[in-house]
Write a protein that holds these residues in place. Structure first.
Motif, PDB file in Angstrom:
ATOM      1  N   UNK A  70      13.805 -57.333 -13.376  1.00  0.00           N
ATOM      2  CA  UNK A  70      13.107 -57.743 -12.157  1.00  0.00           C
ATOM      3  C   UNK A  70      12.872 -56.547 -11.232  1.00  0.00           C
ATOM      4  N   UNK A  71      13.859 -55.687 -11.103  1.00  0.00           N
ATOM      5  CA  UNK A  71      13.700 -54.485 -10.273  1.00  0.00           C
ATOM      6  C   UNK A  71      12.573 -53.597 -10.801  1.00  0.00           C
ATOM      7  N   UNK A  72      12.487 -53.469 -12.112  1.00  0.00           N
ATOM      8  CA  UNK A  72      11.415 -52.665 -12.708  1.00  0.00           C
ATOM      9  C   UNK A  72      10.052 -53.305 -12.477  1.00  0.00           C
ATOM     10  N   UNK A  73       9.975 -54.597 -12.574  1.00  0.00           N
ATOM     11  CA  UNK A  73       8.716 -55.312 -12.357  1.00  0.00           C
ATOM     12  C   UNK A  73       8.261 -55.161 -10.906  1.00  0.00           C
ATOM     13  N   UNK A  74       9.222 -55.106  -9.991  1.00  0.00           N
ATOM     14  CA  UNK A  74       8.879 -54.924  -8.572  1.00  0.00           C
ATOM     15  C   UNK A  74       8.128 -53.618  -8.324  1.00  0.00           C
ATOM     16  N   UNK A  75       8.286 -52.649  -9.218  1.00  0.00           N
ATOM     17  CA  UNK A  75       7.564 -51.390  -9.083  1.00  0.00           C
ATOM     18  C   UNK A  75       6.054 -51.582  -9.254  1.00  0.00           C
ATOM     19  N   UNK A  76       5.660 -52.706  -9.849  1.00  0.00           N
ATOM     20  CA  UNK A  76       4.241 -53.001 -10.077  1.00  0.00           C
ATOM     21  C   UNK A  76       3.659 -53.909  -8.996  1.00  0.00           C
ATOM     22  N   UNK A  77       4.374 -54.044  -7.905  1.00  0.00           N
ATOM     23  CA  UNK A  77       4.010 -54.995  -6.854  1.00  0.00           C
ATOM     24  C   UNK A  77       2.543 -54.895  -6.428  1.00  0.00           C
ATOM     25  N   UNK A  78       2.051 -53.717  -6.220  1.00  0.00           N
ATOM     26  CA  UNK A  78       0.671 -53.538  -5.755  1.00  0.00           C
ATOM     27  C   UNK A  78      -0.341 -54.103  -6.748  1.00  0.00           C
ATOM     28  N   UNK A  79      -0.063 -53.966  -8.031  1.00  0.00           N
ATOM     29  CA  UNK A  79      -0.984 -54.455  -9.058  1.00  0.00           C
ATOM     30  C   UNK A  79      -0.865 -55.956  -9.276  1.00  0.00           C
ATOM     31  N   UNK A  80       0.240 -56.541  -8.843  1.00  0.00           N
ATOM     32  CA  UNK A  80       0.462 -57.970  -9.036  1.00  0.00           C
ATOM     33  C   UNK A  80       0.048 -58.808  -7.832  1.00  0.00           C
ATOM     34  N   UNK A  81      -0.233 -58.137  -6.701  1.00  0.00           N
ATOM     35  CA  UNK A  81      -0.683 -58.859  -5.508  1.00  0.00           C
ATOM     36  C   UNK A  81      -1.982 -59.599  -5.791  1.00  0.00           C
ATOM     37  N   UNK A  82      -2.110 -60.773  -5.216  1.00  0.00           N
ATOM     38  CA  UNK A  82      -3.325 -61.587  -5.335  1.00  0.00           C
ATOM     39  C   UNK A  82      -3.672 -61.964  -6.773  1.00  0.00           C
ATOM     40  N   UNK A  83      -2.677 -62.046  -7.623  1.00  0.00           N
ATOM     41  CA  UNK A  83      -2.878 -62.452  -9.014  1.00  0.00           C
ATOM     42  C   UNK A  83      -2.322 -63.859  -9.214  1.00  0.00           C
ATOM     43  N   UNK A  84      -2.773 -64.514 -10.250  1.00  0.00           N
ATOM     44  CA  UNK A  84      -2.226 -65.814 -10.644  1.00  0.00           C
ATOM     45  C   UNK A  84      -0.974 -65.510 -11.465  1.00  0.00           C
ATOM     46  N   UNK A  85       0.156 -65.420 -10.779  1.00  0.00           N
ATOM     47  CA  UNK A  85       1.404 -64.947 -11.371  1.00  0.00           C
ATOM     48  C   UNK A  85       2.404 -66.086 -11.536  1.00  0.00           C
ATOM     49  N   UNK A  86       2.931 -66.196 -12.746  1.00  0.00           N
ATOM     50  CA  UNK A  86       4.026 -67.120 -13.045  1.00  0.00           C
ATOM     51  C   UNK A  86       5.206 -66.252 -13.449  1.00  0.00           C
ATOM     52  N   UNK A  87       6.355 -66.498 -12.834  1.00  0.00           N
ATOM     53  CA  UNK A  87       7.548 -65.721 -13.156  1.00  0.00           C
ATOM     54  C   UNK A  87       8.640 -66.621 -13.716  1.00  0.00           C
ATOM     55  N   UNK A  88       9.298 -66.124 -14.749  1.00  0.00           N
ATOM     56  CA  UNK A  88      10.468 -66.787 -15.312  1.00  0.00           C
ATOM     57  C   UNK A  88      11.631 -65.836 -15.085  1.00  0.00           C
ATOM     58  N   UNK A  89      12.586 -66.295 -14.290  1.00  0.00           N
ATOM     59  CA  UNK A  89      13.674 -65.444 -13.817  1.00  0.00           C
ATOM     60  C   UNK A  89      14.987 -65.715 -14.556  1.00  0.00           C
ATOM     61  N   UNK A  90      15.936 -64.768 -14.468  1.00  0.00           N
ATOM     62  CA  UNK A  90      17.212 -64.937 -15.155  1.00  0.00           C
ATOM     63  C   UNK A  90      18.117 -66.003 -14.530  1.00  0.00           C
TER      64      UNK A  90
END
Length: 132
Positions: A70-90
Motif C-alpha cells: 500500500x505504501x508503494x502504491x501511494x507513490x502513484x497517487x498523482x496518476x491514480x487521482x480522478x480514476x475509477x479505482x477499486x482497492x482491495x486491502x490487507x
C-alpha cells in the motif's frame, strides 16, 4: 453509445498475490473481455501503463496484500487521482483505511472476502461507463 465506441479497459494490479489474482480474474473475465484487461505484477509496469495516453475509459483494480504494498502504491497517487479505482486491502485497520483514502478510491474491499462485492461494483462501473 455502444461499448465499441466507448471502450473500457481494466488495469489490474494484483502484485505478487497469485491466489487473489486467480479469484479476481475468474470474476472479471465474466464482465469484460480478456483482451481489455491489462495485468501488472510490478509497480514499474503499472506506472508505465498509467502514463500511457489512450482514449479508453479506464478502471483500475489494485490488490494490496501488505502495508508495504500500500505504501508503494501511494507513490502513484498523482496518476491514480480522478480514476475509477477499486482497492482491495490487507485489512480494515484505521491506519490502512486512512492510507487508502488518500487515493480517493471509488470502492474499497479487503483481501479476506470472496470478492462478490468487487464483482457487483465492477459490473456497475462498467455499465455506467458504457452508457456515458
Amino acid at each position: 453509445m455502444s461499448p465499441e465506441n466507448n471502450k473500457i479497459r481494466l488495469i489490474f494490479f494484483p502484485g505478487k498475490d497469485q491466489e487473489s489474482r486467480k479469484k479476481i480474474l475468474h470474476i472479471i473475465k465474466k464482465l469484460i473481455p480478456e483482451d481489455l484487461i491489462n495485468i501488472h505484477t510490478n509497480l514499474e509496469s503499472l506506472l508505465s501503463d498509467l502514463r500511457k495516453p489512450d482514449d479508453s475509459q479506464r478502471i483500475i483494480l489494485i490488490i494490496s496484500k501488505t502495508q508495504k504494498d500500500l505504501s508503494n502504491i501511494l507513490l502513484l497517487k498523482e496518476l491514480l487521482n480522478d480514476q475509477h479505482l477499486i482497492m482491495i486491502l490487507p485489512d480494515t485497520t484505521e491506519e490502512t483505511m486512512s492510507q487508502a483514502y488518500k487515493l480517493y478510491p471509488r470502492y474499497i474491499s479487503h483481501i479476506q472476502k470472496e470478492f462478490k462485492d468487487v464483482k457487483n461494483v465492477l459490473g456497475k462501473m462498467i455499465n455506467k461507463l458504457q452508457t456515458k
